[in-house]
Design a protein around this motif. Structure first.
Motif, PDB file in Angstrom:
ATOM      1  N   THR A 193       0.743  -1.291  -0.058  1.00 14.49           N
ATOM      2  CA  THR A 193      -0.037  -0.160   0.010  1.00 14.49           C
ATOM      3  C   THR A 193       0.938   1.203  -0.005  1.00 14.49           C
ATOM      4  O   THR A 193       1.953   1.125   0.324  1.00 14.49           O
ATOM      5  CB  THR A 193      -0.783   0.007   1.148  1.00 14.49           C
ATOM      6  N   GLY A 194       0.092   2.272  -0.467  1.00 18.83           N
ATOM      7  CA  GLY A 194       1.158   3.447  -0.580  1.00 18.83           C
ATOM      8  C   GLY A 194       1.139   4.052  -1.813  1.00 18.83           C
ATOM      9  O   GLY A 194       0.573   3.403  -2.698  1.00 18.83           O
ATOM     10  N   ALA A 195       1.478   5.369  -1.980  1.00 20.47           N
ATOM     11  CA  ALA A 195       1.737   6.051  -3.186  1.00 20.47           C
ATOM     12  C   ALA A 195       2.516   5.408  -4.187  1.00 20.47           C
ATOM     13  O   ALA A 195       3.442   4.689  -3.777  1.00 20.47           O
ATOM     14  CB  ALA A 195       2.269   7.396  -3.021  1.00 20.47           C
ATOM     15  N   LEU A 196       2.307   5.355  -5.503  1.00 21.54           N
ATOM     16  CA  LEU A 196       2.722   4.749  -6.676  1.00 21.54           C
ATOM     17  C   LEU A 196       4.018   5.351  -7.002  1.00 21.54           C
ATOM     18  O   LEU A 196       4.187   6.786  -6.948  1.00 21.54           O
ATOM     19  CB  LEU A 196       1.939   4.332  -7.725  1.00 21.54           C
ATOM     20  N   TYR A 197       4.969   4.838  -7.417  1.00 22.77           N
ATOM     21  CA  TYR A 197       6.303   5.282  -8.102  1.00 22.77           C
ATOM     22  C   TYR A 197       6.044   6.075  -9.452  1.00 22.77           C
ATOM     23  O   TYR A 197       5.044   5.508  -9.928  1.00 22.77           O
ATOM     24  CB  TYR A 197       7.414   4.676  -8.197  1.00 22.77           C
ATOM     25  N   SER A 198       6.634   7.001  -9.736  1.00 17.34           N
ATOM     26  CA  SER A 198       6.495   7.564 -11.248  1.00 17.34           C
ATOM     27  C   SER A 198       7.296   6.748 -12.103  1.00 17.34           C
ATOM     28  O   SER A 198       8.140   5.937 -12.015  1.00 17.34           O
ATOM     29  CB  SER A 198       6.917   8.959 -11.199  1.00 17.34           C
ATOM     30  N   ARG A 199       7.223   7.096 -13.530  1.00 16.37           N
ATOM     31  CA  ARG A 199       7.879   6.362 -14.397  1.00 16.37           C
ATOM     32  C   ARG A 199       9.253   6.686 -14.406  1.00 16.37           C
ATOM     33  O   ARG A 199      10.166   5.787 -14.616  1.00 16.37           O
ATOM     34  CB  ARG A 199       7.251   6.640 -15.613  1.00 16.37           C
ATOM     35  N   THR A 200       9.330   8.074 -14.294  1.00 17.52           N
ATOM     36  CA  THR A 200      10.839   8.398 -14.103  1.00 17.52           C
ATOM     37  C   THR A 200      11.703   7.876 -12.886  1.00 17.52           C
ATOM     38  O   THR A 200      12.949   7.277 -12.994  1.00 17.52           O
ATOM     39  CB  THR A 200      10.956   9.911 -14.005  1.00 17.52           C
ATOM     40  N   GLU A 201      10.993   7.479 -11.775  1.00 21.16           N
ATOM     41  CA  GLU A 201      11.439   6.871 -10.606  1.00 21.16           C
ATOM     42  C   GLU A 201      11.951   5.446 -11.056  1.00 21.16           C
ATOM     43  O   GLU A 201      12.963   4.926 -10.722  1.00 21.16           O
ATOM     44  CB  GLU A 201      10.529   6.971  -9.465  1.00 21.16           C
ATOM     45  N   ALA A 202      10.981   4.906 -11.588  1.00 20.30           N
ATOM     46  CA  ALA A 202      11.240   3.362 -12.078  1.00 20.30           C
ATOM     47  C   ALA A 202      12.493   3.337 -13.190  1.00 20.30           C
ATOM     48  O   ALA A 202      13.347   2.197 -12.959  1.00 20.30           O
ATOM     49  CB  ALA A 202      10.021   2.683 -12.880  1.00 20.30           C
ATOM     50  N   TYR A 224       5.844   8.485 -23.729  1.00 20.99           N
ATOM     51  CA  TYR A 224       6.771   9.145 -22.649  1.00 20.99           C
ATOM     52  C   TYR A 224       7.877   8.411 -22.092  1.00 20.99           C
ATOM     53  O   TYR A 224       8.943   8.971 -21.823  1.00 20.99           O
ATOM     54  CB  TYR A 224       5.835   9.407 -21.603  1.00 20.99           C
ATOM     55  N   THR A 225       8.015   7.088 -22.406  1.00 21.50           N
ATOM     56  CA  THR A 225       8.995   6.116 -21.795  1.00 21.50           C
ATOM     57  C   THR A 225      10.413   6.356 -22.460  1.00 21.50           C
ATOM     58  O   THR A 225      11.249   6.540 -21.797  1.00 21.50           O
ATOM     59  CB  THR A 225       8.616   4.534 -22.099  1.00 21.50           C
ATOM     60  N   PHE A 230      15.581   9.131 -22.090  1.00 26.67           N
ATOM     61  CA  PHE A 230      16.419  10.206 -22.632  1.00 26.67           C
ATOM     62  C   PHE A 230      16.835  11.359 -21.607  1.00 26.67           C
ATOM     63  O   PHE A 230      18.040  11.708 -21.440  1.00 26.67           O
ATOM     64  CB  PHE A 230      16.161  10.688 -23.977  1.00 26.67           C
ATOM     65  N   ALA A 231      15.892  11.736 -20.880  1.00 32.94           N
ATOM     66  CA  ALA A 231      15.950  12.974 -20.113  1.00 32.94           C
ATOM     67  C   ALA A 231      16.880  12.546 -18.839  1.00 32.94           C
ATOM     68  O   ALA A 231      17.525  13.460 -18.572  1.00 32.94           O
ATOM     69  CB  ALA A 231      14.485  13.574 -19.662  1.00 32.94           C
ATOM     70  N   LEU A 361       7.340  14.516 -16.736  1.00 33.19           N
ATOM     71  CA  LEU A 361       8.035  15.427 -16.388  1.00 33.19           C
ATOM     72  C   LEU A 361       7.581  16.766 -17.021  1.00 33.19           C
ATOM     73  O   LEU A 361       7.196  16.688 -18.145  1.00 33.19           O
ATOM     74  CB  LEU A 361       9.649  15.398 -16.626  1.00 33.19           C
ATOM     75  N   GLU A 362       7.674  18.091 -16.301  1.00 32.06           N
ATOM     76  CA  GLU A 362       7.590  19.367 -16.936  1.00 32.06           C
ATOM     77  C   GLU A 362       8.672  19.516 -18.030  1.00 32.06           C
ATOM     78  O   GLU A 362      10.090  19.081 -18.054  1.00 32.06           O
ATOM     79  CB  GLU A 362       7.665  20.307 -16.018  1.00 32.06           C
ATOM     80  N   ASP A 363       8.183  20.251 -19.192  1.00 34.19           N
ATOM     81  CA  ASP A 363       9.184  20.441 -20.254  1.00 34.19           C
ATOM     82  C   ASP A 363      10.077  19.050 -20.670  1.00 34.19           C
ATOM     83  O   ASP A 363      11.099  19.176 -21.073  1.00 34.19           O
ATOM     84  CB  ASP A 363      10.268  21.528 -19.931  1.00 34.19           C
ATOM     85  N   LEU A 364       9.333  17.874 -20.761  1.00 28.16           N
ATOM     86  CA  LEU A 364       9.873  16.705 -21.126  1.00 28.16           C
ATOM     87  C   LEU A 364      10.749  16.862 -22.606  1.00 28.16           C
ATOM     88  O   LEU A 364      10.052  17.274 -23.724  1.00 28.16           O
ATOM     89  CB  LEU A 364       9.010  15.645 -21.344  1.00 28.16           C
ATOM     90  N   PRO A 365      11.795  16.844 -22.662  1.00 24.70           N
ATOM     91  CA  PRO A 365      12.713  16.981 -24.149  1.00 24.70           C
ATOM     92  C   PRO A 365      12.387  15.647 -24.724  1.00 24.70           C
ATOM     93  O   PRO A 365      11.884  14.665 -24.561  1.00 24.70           O
ATOM     94  CB  PRO A 365      14.223  16.922 -23.675  1.00 24.70           C
ATOM     95  N   ARG A 366      12.720  15.959 -26.084  1.00 24.18           N
ATOM     96  CA  ARG A 366      12.861  14.694 -27.313  1.00 24.18           C
ATOM     97  C   ARG A 366      14.421  14.498 -27.513  1.00 24.18           C
ATOM     98  O   ARG A 366      15.062  15.373 -27.257  1.00 24.18           O
ATOM     99  CB  ARG A 366      12.102  14.928 -28.404  1.00 24.18           C
ATOM    100  N   PRO A 367      14.527  13.083 -27.701  1.00 25.56           N
ATOM    101  CA  PRO A 367      16.031  13.024 -28.001  1.00 25.56           C
ATOM    102  C   PRO A 367      16.542  13.644 -29.145  1.00 25.56           C
ATOM    103  O   PRO A 367      15.968  14.215 -30.068  1.00 25.56           O
ATOM    104  CB  PRO A 367      15.803  11.435 -28.653  1.00 25.56           C
ATOM    105  N   ARG A 368      17.838  14.023 -28.873  1.00 24.21           N
ATOM    106  CA  ARG A 368      18.622  15.020 -29.675  1.00 24.21           C
ATOM    107  C   ARG A 368      18.910  14.331 -31.232  1.00 24.21           C
ATOM    108  O   ARG A 368      18.665  15.213 -32.195  1.00 24.21           O
ATOM    109  CB  ARG A 368      19.790  15.778 -29.155  1.00 24.21           C
ATOM    110  N   LEU A 369      19.185  13.129 -30.959  1.00 20.63           N
ATOM    111  CA  LEU A 369      19.742  12.461 -32.212  1.00 20.63           C
ATOM    112  C   LEU A 369      18.288  12.106 -33.125  1.00 20.63           C
ATOM    113  O   LEU A 369      17.294  11.677 -32.362  1.00 20.63           O
ATOM    114  CB  LEU A 369      20.252  11.294 -31.814  1.00 20.63           C
ATOM    115  N   SER A 370      18.392  12.018 -34.370  1.00 21.15           N
ATOM    116  CA  SER A 370      17.415  11.480 -35.212  1.00 21.15           C
ATOM    117  C   SER A 370      17.169   9.902 -34.850  1.00 21.15           C
ATOM    118  O   SER A 370      18.211   9.267 -34.480  1.00 21.15           O
ATOM    119  CB  SER A 370      17.651  11.819 -36.658  1.00 21.15           C
TER     120      SER A 370
END
Length: 384
Positions: A193-202, A224-225, A230-231, A361-370
């Motif tokens: 029980t308790g709060a779930l972790y975020s994707r970033t934390e995982a 977002y994964t 990447f972030a 995340l706020e202002d989630l970036p995209r990968p720099r490389l194509s």
């Protein structure tokens, strides 16, 4: 009409020893011959799109593969052909049978696809020609396909008409894949029980255990994964899927099969896994212990507005267990990742369903490389 072995033996000289697909009566001699040969591999995919993605994965590992299918299933392959192989510049040689050939009488369900198969490939910017029907056509056909693949790094199609291949009766095939495990280790004690972790934390918990130095590759599903991975840290052993939703596990399976020296970790999502859930059975049959499948389940399609999926009423873990994954874990605690990655986890592919909370995340970036640059960097990491 040619013998199946004539084409397949010639194709072996161009590096083809892996085939993935869905059967068609026209392909029966082809599949019978491949499954009979101990130095060739045929993967029976759940659908044609999974076959394309699997072939893309073997290519990343340095082994080209053919995706074979009936044209009635070409529609299932459109998404990975347009948003995976085209986008990342991954070549796959396609063999597509022509049901509904305008010159022949066929069943009504094949009529429309028979008329548009060639134009459909052309719309996807995939050049094609007819599958050879004479022995002296085989080498020129494979040479043209190879030249296109080397020049463009994109797929090439061969459309097979009826009676292109002479009959070939199976005389006795090798055992493909693994025998289904009768006993599975399924652990759900990671649920607290308790709060779930975020994707970033995982992902942050996973990263220190999957460094480039320990021969590990991470395949992150679309949405977002990949962007959060990447972030956190952009590394050469990571591939961020774009589009081709649901195909991460098929691509990871293909890579893991041709590179048993690697630990291939697929980071999946609940929406993506639901879309191509048939690949769970394919992984359960063919996957090895170097394939690890982690499903981050937040019960929503996060990157499109957090619309609910049906995973709140569904157990991926039970599906994975029934499909033959020997080790299946489920829960909401990050420590299940430790057991999943443990060297003593046993034979066969491993699976974990980790419940997380939605949001990113706020202002989630995209990968720099194509995408092609990311692919090329991964292959350089793999020393290809």
């Amino acid at each position: 009409m040619i013998e199946a072995h004539e084409f397949i033996d010639s194709a072996r000289k161009f590096g083809y020893s892996y085939y993935a697909g869905v059967p068609c009566p026209f392909l029966d001699p082809f599949i019978n011959y491949v499954t009979e040969c101990h130095n060739l591999t045929y993967i029976s995919s759940a659908n044609e799109g999974d076959a394309v993605a699997l072939a893309a994965g073997t290519y990343l590992g340095g082994q080209p593969a053919m995706a074979i299918m009936q044209n009635s299933g070409l529609g299932n392959a459109i998404n990975p052909l347009t948003s995976l192989t085209h986008t990342f510049r991954i070549p796959v040689l396609l063999i597509i049978t022509l049901r509904g050939d305008p010159e022949l009488k066929d069943e009504p369900q094949h009529e429309l696809m028979g008329r548009i198969t060639g134009s459909l490939l052309e719309s996807m910017k995939i050049p094609w020609e007819y599958f050879p029907t004479a022995s002296d056509q085989i080498l020129p056909t494979l040479t043209r396909a190879s030249q296109h693949i080397q020049k463009s790094n994109r797929p090439y199609g061969l459309i097979m008409r009826k009676d292109s291949l002479a009959p070939y009766e199976k005389k006795g095939s090798k055992t493909q894949g693994r025998t289904l495990h009768l006993k599975h280790q399924t652990s759900s004690y990671y649920l607290q029980t308790g709060a779930l972790y975020s994707r970033t934390e995982a992902l942050a918990y996973l990263l220190p255990q999957t460094t480039p130095q320990n021969n590990t590759v991470l395949i992150a599903t679309t949405g977002y994964t990949g962007r959060e991975l990447f972030a956190l840290e952009d590394r050469p052993n990571q591939l961020y899927m774009v589009g081709s939703m649901g195909c991460a596990s098929s691509l990871g399976l293909g890579l893991s099969l041709v590179r048993p020296d690697l630990k291939v970790i697929v980071i999946d999502g609940d929406g993506a896994a639901l879309m191509r859930m048939g690949n769970f059975a394919t992984i359960g049959m063919y996957g090895g212990s170097n394939l690890i499948h982690i499903l981050l389940d937040n019960e929503v399609h996060d990157s499109t507005g957090a619309q609910a999926t049906i995973s709140s009423n569904f157990s991926f873990a039970q599906v994975a267990s029934a499909c033959g994954y020997p080790l299946v874990l489920e829960g909401n605690q990050l420590t299940l990742i430790d057991e999943l990655l443990a060297p003593s986890a046993g034979k066969g592919p491993r699976f974990a369903q980790l419940k997380i909370r939605s949001g990113t995340l706020e202002d989630l970036p995209r990968p720099r490389l194509s995408p092609p640059e990311t692919k090329q960097r991964l292959m350089a990491y793999l020393q290809l």
